[in-house]
Design a protein around this motif. Structure first.
Motif, PDB file in Angstrom:
ATOM      1  N   GLN A 120       0.924  -1.186   0.295  1.00  0.00           N
ATOM      2  CA  GLN A 120      -0.081  -0.039  -0.017  1.00  0.00           C
ATOM      3  C   GLN A 120       0.845   1.224   0.026  1.00  0.00           C
ATOM      4  O   GLN A 120       1.924   1.411   1.016  1.00  0.00           O
ATOM      5  CB  GLN A 120      -0.985  -0.103   1.205  1.00  0.00           C
ATOM      6  CG  GLN A 120      -1.553   1.212   1.368  1.00  0.00           C
ATOM      7  CD  GLN A 120      -2.561   1.281   2.610  1.00  0.00           C
ATOM      8  OE1 GLN A 120      -2.382   0.386   3.443  1.00  0.00           O
ATOM      9  NE2 GLN A 120      -3.109   2.443   2.912  1.00  0.00           N
ATOM     10  N   PRO A 121       0.842   2.136  -0.835  1.00  0.00           N
ATOM     11  CA  PRO A 121       1.414   3.421  -0.830  1.00  0.00           C
ATOM     12  C   PRO A 121       1.339   4.005   0.712  1.00  0.00           C
ATOM     13  O   PRO A 121       0.247   4.213   0.924  1.00  0.00           O
ATOM     14  CB  PRO A 121       1.015   4.152  -1.928  1.00  0.00           C
ATOM     15  CG  PRO A 121       0.279   3.165  -2.866  1.00  0.00           C
ATOM     16  CD  PRO A 121      -0.309   2.243  -1.975  1.00  0.00           C
ATOM     17  N   ALA A 169       1.069   7.162   1.107  1.00  0.00           N
ATOM     18  CA  ALA A 169       0.128   8.199   0.909  1.00  0.00           C
ATOM     19  C   ALA A 169      -1.322   7.803   1.295  1.00  0.00           C
ATOM     20  O   ALA A 169      -2.243   8.717   1.537  1.00  0.00           O
ATOM     21  CB  ALA A 169       0.256   9.034  -0.551  1.00  0.00           C
ATOM     22  N   GLN A 170      -1.509   6.568   1.116  1.00  0.00           N
ATOM     23  CA  GLN A 170      -2.897   6.254   1.517  1.00  0.00           C
ATOM     24  C   GLN A 170      -3.261   5.938   2.786  1.00  0.00           C
ATOM     25  O   GLN A 170      -4.504   5.593   3.340  1.00  0.00           O
ATOM     26  CB  GLN A 170      -3.458   4.905   0.745  1.00  0.00           C
ATOM     27  CG  GLN A 170      -3.498   5.270  -0.750  1.00  0.00           C
ATOM     28  CD  GLN A 170      -3.527   4.205  -1.675  1.00  0.00           C
ATOM     29  OE1 GLN A 170      -3.920   3.047  -1.213  1.00  0.00           O
ATOM     30  NE2 GLN A 170      -3.694   4.082  -3.048  1.00  0.00           N
ATOM     31  N   PHE A 171      -2.160   5.806   3.751  1.00  0.00           N
ATOM     32  CA  PHE A 171      -2.134   5.468   5.132  1.00  0.00           C
ATOM     33  C   PHE A 171      -2.824   6.420   5.971  1.00  0.00           C
ATOM     34  O   PHE A 171      -2.720   7.844   5.816  1.00  0.00           O
ATOM     35  CB  PHE A 171      -0.657   5.455   5.719  1.00  0.00           C
ATOM     36  CG  PHE A 171      -0.861   4.970   7.122  1.00  0.00           C
ATOM     37  CD1 PHE A 171      -0.875   3.599   7.538  1.00  0.00           C
ATOM     38  CD2 PHE A 171      -0.535   5.947   8.439  1.00  0.00           C
ATOM     39  CE1 PHE A 171      -1.153   3.470   8.944  1.00  0.00           C
ATOM     40  CE2 PHE A 171      -0.732   5.656   9.519  1.00  0.00           C
ATOM     41  CZ  PHE A 171      -0.713   4.415   9.886  1.00  0.00           C
ATOM     42  N   GLU A 172      -3.932   6.138   6.934  1.00  0.00           N
ATOM     43  CA  GLU A 172      -4.658   6.845   7.855  1.00  0.00           C
ATOM     44  C   GLU A 172      -4.322   6.243   9.195  1.00  0.00           C
ATOM     45  O   GLU A 172      -4.698   5.232   9.256  1.00  0.00           O
ATOM     46  CB  GLU A 172      -5.905   6.829   7.433  1.00  0.00           C
ATOM     47  CG  GLU A 172      -6.234   7.689   6.016  1.00  0.00           C
ATOM     48  CD  GLU A 172      -7.801   7.781   5.852  1.00  0.00           C
ATOM     49  OE1 GLU A 172      -8.406   7.487   6.631  1.00  0.00           O
ATOM     50  OE2 GLU A 172      -8.041   8.401   4.815  1.00  0.00           O
ATOM     51  N   GLU A 191      -0.110  12.369   8.432  1.00  0.00           N
ATOM     52  CA  GLU A 191      -0.590  11.986   6.948  1.00  0.00           C
ATOM     53  C   GLU A 191      -0.464  12.897   5.962  1.00  0.00           C
ATOM     54  O   GLU A 191      -0.323  12.594   4.726  1.00  0.00           O
ATOM     55  CB  GLU A 191      -2.432  11.903   7.238  1.00  0.00           C
ATOM     56  CG  GLU A 191      -2.574  10.837   8.388  1.00  0.00           C
ATOM     57  CD  GLU A 191      -3.913  10.692   8.751  1.00  0.00           C
ATOM     58  OE1 GLU A 191      -4.923  11.456   8.360  1.00  0.00           O
ATOM     59  OE2 GLU A 191      -4.224   9.620   9.357  1.00  0.00           O
ATOM     60  N   ARG A 205       1.414  12.445   2.553  1.00  0.00           N
ATOM     61  CA  ARG A 205       0.959  12.505   1.105  1.00  0.00           C
ATOM     62  C   ARG A 205       1.715  13.753   0.350  1.00  0.00           C
ATOM     63  O   ARG A 205       1.617  14.165  -0.738  1.00  0.00           O
ATOM     64  CB  ARG A 205      -0.363  13.069   1.388  1.00  0.00           C
ATOM     65  CG  ARG A 205      -1.451  11.899   1.907  1.00  0.00           C
ATOM     66  CD  ARG A 205      -2.813  12.384   2.117  1.00  0.00           C
ATOM     67  NE  ARG A 205      -3.598  11.351   2.688  1.00  0.00           N
ATOM     68  CZ  ARG A 205      -3.348  10.528   3.595  1.00  0.00           C
ATOM     69  NH1 ARG A 205      -2.485  10.718   4.694  1.00  0.00           N
ATOM     70  NH2 ARG A 205      -4.373   9.782   4.023  1.00  0.00           N
TER      71      ARG A 205
END
Length: 151
Positions: free
Chosen positions: A4-5, A7-10, A113, A117
């Protein structure tokens, strides 16, 4: 499994953390599932017990951990790869004493976050703790981005 990139982590929102106390195994599951996409070492029972002994947070009540404990474990786990335990302890104690745990956790999550990103984090606050939290979140995020870029 595809990676998973970043940039998509939350980071799990503070309000999404359990309101009912949880046991150690549940805490570990929440923390490790949340942080799994970052591919950092899993948190163990020994680590959590060490955090309690080092006064990163209060002892659990009847072996049950609150959402504040979970938030602290998440943040300590992220910070410990880039900061000394003394620095982390100093920050955690200041945040705990201020009674602004939810606000500070949210500030960290937002800055973390945004940095993942590669969106600029605008530091407009004159509050030293807010600035420190935002700088720390960016440091950890940029470290993770650097490791990902290097493969």
């Amino acid at each position: 499994m595809t990676k998973q990139p970043l940039a998509q982590f939350e980071l799990i929102a503070f309000d999404a953390l359990p309101t009912m106390p949880v046991y150690m195994e549940q805490l570990l599951q929440i923390v490790n599932q949340t942080l799994a996409p970052l591919e950092i070492p899993a948190v163990t029972k020994t680590m959590v017990n060490s955090y309690v002994k080092q006064h990163f947070f209060s002892r659990p009540d009847g072996r049950q951990y609150t959402r504040n404990h979970i938030a602290a474990v998440l943040i300590v786990t992220l910070l410990k790869h880039d900061f000394s335990l003394g620095t982390i302890s100093q920050a955690i104690l200041k945040i705990r004493d201020s009674r602004k745990i939810a606000i500070r956790y949210t500030q960290f999550a937002t800055a973390f976050e945004k940095a993942l990103r590669q969106t600029p984090v605008t530091i407009t606050s004159q509050d030293a703790m807010t600035q420190a939290i935002q700088f720390a979140a960016q440091t950890v995020a940029y470290h993770l981005l650097t490791e990902q870029a290097l493969g």
